[in-house]
Design a protein around this motif. Structure first.
Motif, PDB file in Angstrom:
ATOM      1  N   ILE A  19       5.088  14.350  -3.462  1.00  0.00           N
ATOM      2  CA  ILE A  19       4.375  15.113  -2.433  1.00  0.00           C
ATOM      3  C   ILE A  19       3.236  14.278  -1.860  1.00  0.00           C
ATOM      4  CG2 ILE A  19       2.757  17.047  -2.150  1.00  0.00           C
ATOM      5  CD1 ILE A  19       4.617  18.651  -3.983  1.00  0.00           C
ATOM      6  N   LYS A  20       2.486  13.608  -2.725  1.00  0.00           N
ATOM      7  CA  LYS A  20       1.376  12.773  -2.266  1.00  0.00           C
ATOM      8  C   LYS A  20       1.877  11.617  -1.413  1.00  0.00           C
ATOM      9  CE  LYS A  20      -2.105  13.911  -5.660  1.00  0.00           C
ATOM     10  NZ  LYS A  20      -3.035  13.418  -6.671  1.00  0.00           N
ATOM     11  N   ALA A  21       3.021  11.048  -1.769  1.00  0.00           N
ATOM     12  CA  ALA A  21       3.578   9.939  -0.988  1.00  0.00           C
ATOM     13  C   ALA A  21       3.951  10.393   0.425  1.00  0.00           C
ATOM     14  CB  ALA A  21       4.789   9.343  -1.702  1.00  0.00           C
ATOM     15  N   VAL A  22       4.589  11.556   0.537  1.00  0.00           N
ATOM     16  CA  VAL A  22       4.955  12.098   1.856  1.00  0.00           C
ATOM     17  C   VAL A  22       3.696  12.373   2.674  1.00  0.00           C
ATOM     18  CG1 VAL A  22       5.963  14.121   3.018  1.00  0.00           C
ATOM     19  CG2 VAL A  22       7.153  13.054   1.095  1.00  0.00           C
ATOM     20  N   PHE A  23       2.704  12.970   2.051  1.00  0.00           N
ATOM     21  CA  PHE A  23       1.432  13.275   2.711  1.00  0.00           C
ATOM     22  C   PHE A  23       0.744  11.991   3.187  1.00  0.00           C
ATOM     23  CE2 PHE A  23      -3.213  14.101   2.111  1.00  0.00           C
ATOM     24  CZ  PHE A  23      -3.381  14.997   3.151  1.00  0.00           C
ATOM     25  N   ASN A  24       0.659  10.996   2.301  1.00  0.00           N
ATOM     26  CA  ASN A  24       0.038   9.716   2.666  1.00  0.00           C
ATOM     27  C   ASN A  24       0.716   9.072   3.866  1.00  0.00           C
ATOM     28  OD1 ASN A  24      -2.142   9.297   0.947  1.00  0.00           O
ATOM     29  ND2 ASN A  24      -0.859   8.487  -0.684  1.00  0.00           N
ATOM     30  N   GLU A  25       2.022   8.981   3.827  1.00  0.00           N
ATOM     31  CA  GLU A  25       2.767   8.336   4.909  1.00  0.00           C
ATOM     32  C   GLU A  25       2.538   9.026   6.243  1.00  0.00           C
ATOM     33  OE1 GLU A  25       6.898   7.752   3.871  1.00  0.00           O
ATOM     34  OE2 GLU A  25       6.323   6.987   1.894  1.00  0.00           O
ATOM     35  N   ALA A  26       2.559  10.350   6.256  1.00  0.00           N
ATOM     36  CA  ALA A  26       2.331  11.093   7.501  1.00  0.00           C
ATOM     37  C   ALA A  26       0.916  10.858   8.013  1.00  0.00           C
ATOM     38  CB  ALA A  26       2.591  12.581   7.294  1.00  0.00           C
ATOM     39  N   CYS A  27      -0.057  10.843   7.116  1.00  0.00           N
ATOM     40  CA  CYS A  27      -1.448  10.600   7.527  1.00  0.00           C
ATOM     41  C   CYS A  27      -1.616   9.202   8.098  1.00  0.00           C
ATOM     42  CB  CYS A  27      -2.395  10.798   6.342  1.00  0.00           C
ATOM     43  SG  CYS A  27      -2.620  12.514   5.850  1.00  0.00           S
ATOM     44  N   TRP A  28      -1.130   8.216   7.371  1.00  0.00           N
ATOM     45  CA  TRP A  28      -1.300   6.833   7.814  1.00  0.00           C
ATOM     46  C   TRP A  28      -0.616   6.582   9.149  1.00  0.00           C
ATOM     47  CZ3 TRP A  28       0.151   5.024   2.286  1.00  0.00           C
ATOM     48  CH2 TRP A  28      -0.960   5.166   1.458  1.00  0.00           C
ATOM     49  N   ALA A  29       0.520   7.239   9.391  1.00  0.00           N
ATOM     50  CA  ALA A  29       1.236   7.064  10.658  1.00  0.00           C
ATOM     51  C   ALA A  29       0.396   7.529  11.847  1.00  0.00           C
ATOM     52  CB  ALA A  29       2.565   7.817  10.622  1.00  0.00           C
ATOM     53  N   LEU A  30      -0.495   8.496  11.627  1.00  0.00           N
ATOM     54  CA  LEU A  30      -1.352   9.016  12.699  1.00  0.00           C
ATOM     55  C   LEU A  30      -2.789   8.525  12.564  1.00  0.00           C
ATOM     56  CD1 LEU A  30      -0.009  12.664  12.923  1.00  0.00           C
ATOM     57  CD2 LEU A  30       0.352  10.804  14.547  1.00  0.00           C
ATOM     58  N   ASP A  31      -3.020   7.554  11.699  1.00  0.00           N
ATOM     59  CA  ASP A  31      -4.346   6.973  11.473  1.00  0.00           C
ATOM     60  C   ASP A  31      -5.357   8.038  11.047  1.00  0.00           C
ATOM     61  OD1 ASP A  31      -6.042   4.801  11.263  1.00  0.00           O
ATOM     62  OD2 ASP A  31      -6.793   5.022  13.305  1.00  0.00           O
ATOM     63  N   VAL A  32      -4.923   8.893  10.122  1.00  0.00           N
ATOM     64  CA  VAL A  32      -5.762   9.959   9.565  1.00  0.00           C
ATOM     65  C   VAL A  32      -5.997   9.636   8.090  1.00  0.00           C
ATOM     66  CG1 VAL A  32      -5.844  12.407   8.960  1.00  0.00           C
ATOM     67  CG2 VAL A  32      -4.909  11.695  11.166  1.00  0.00           C
ATOM     68  N   GLU A  33      -7.250   9.748   7.662  1.00  0.00           N
ATOM     69  CA  GLU A  33      -7.587   9.469   6.268  1.00  0.00           C
ATOM     70  C   GLU A  33      -7.147  10.637   5.373  1.00  0.00           C
ATOM     71  OE1 GLU A  33      -8.980   7.290   3.122  1.00  0.00           O
ATOM     72  OE2 GLU A  33      -8.953   6.638   5.207  1.00  0.00           O
ATOM     73  N   PRO A  34      -6.249  10.391   4.394  1.00  0.00           N
ATOM     74  CA  PRO A  34      -5.839  11.460   3.485  1.00  0.00           C
ATOM     75  C   PRO A  34      -6.877  11.654   2.376  1.00  0.00           C
ATOM     76  CG  PRO A  34      -4.625   9.467   2.980  1.00  0.00           C
ATOM     77  CD  PRO A  34      -5.485   9.161   4.181  1.00  0.00           C
ATOM     78  N   GLU A  35      -7.059  12.887   1.962  1.00  0.00           N
ATOM     79  CA  GLU A  35      -7.950  13.197   0.847  1.00  0.00           C
ATOM     80  C   GLU A  35      -7.208  14.147  -0.084  1.00  0.00           C
ATOM     81  OE1 GLU A  35     -12.252  15.301   0.009  1.00  0.00           O
ATOM     82  OE2 GLU A  35     -11.934  14.328   1.933  1.00  0.00           O
ATOM     83  N   PHE A  36      -7.460  14.001  -1.373  1.00  0.00           N
ATOM     84  CA  PHE A  36      -6.782  14.816  -2.374  1.00  0.00           C
ATOM     85  C   PHE A  36      -7.804  15.607  -3.168  1.00  0.00           C
ATOM     86  CE2 PHE A  36      -4.310  11.029  -1.553  1.00  0.00           C
ATOM     87  CZ  PHE A  36      -3.100  11.583  -1.184  1.00  0.00           C
TER      88      PHE A  36
END
Length: 91
Positions: A19-36
């Motif tokens: 789940i974190k990997a999918v979330f990270n990839e989507a964020c990085w693709a839009l240049d959005v910083e992911p936070e957990f």
């Protein structure tokens, strides 16, 4: 800009890592910083979660205010991307 937050269980099994990997990839693709945020933490954003995982999108200027958008439960990469795009449009 926006801040994307994934509130989920502590990382103790393969499902959470995926789940974190999918979330990270989507964020990085839009240049959005992911936070957990772990649901067992004292972070106020975890206190309102009833379903895991939960995704929140906040205005970067107010990371503890009201979320611009949210998604509760299982998600796909496309759903994360749509949520992030909705948040970007609202800022």
């Amino acid at each position: 800009m926006i801040l994307a937050v994934l509130v989920d269980l502590p990382e103790h099994n393969a499902r959470v890592r995926r789940i974190k990997a999918v979330f990270n990839e989507a964020c990085w693709a839009l240049d959005v910083e992911p936070e957990f945020v772990d649901v067992t933490s004292y972070d106020c954003r975890a206190g309102q979660v009833e379903t895991v995982p939960t995704l929140y999108v906040y205005d970067d200027a107010d990371p503890y205010g009201e979320p611009l958008a949210e998604h509760r439960g299982a998600f796909t990469a496309d759903e994360v991307t749509a949520l992030l795009e909705r948040g970007i449009a609202l800022v």
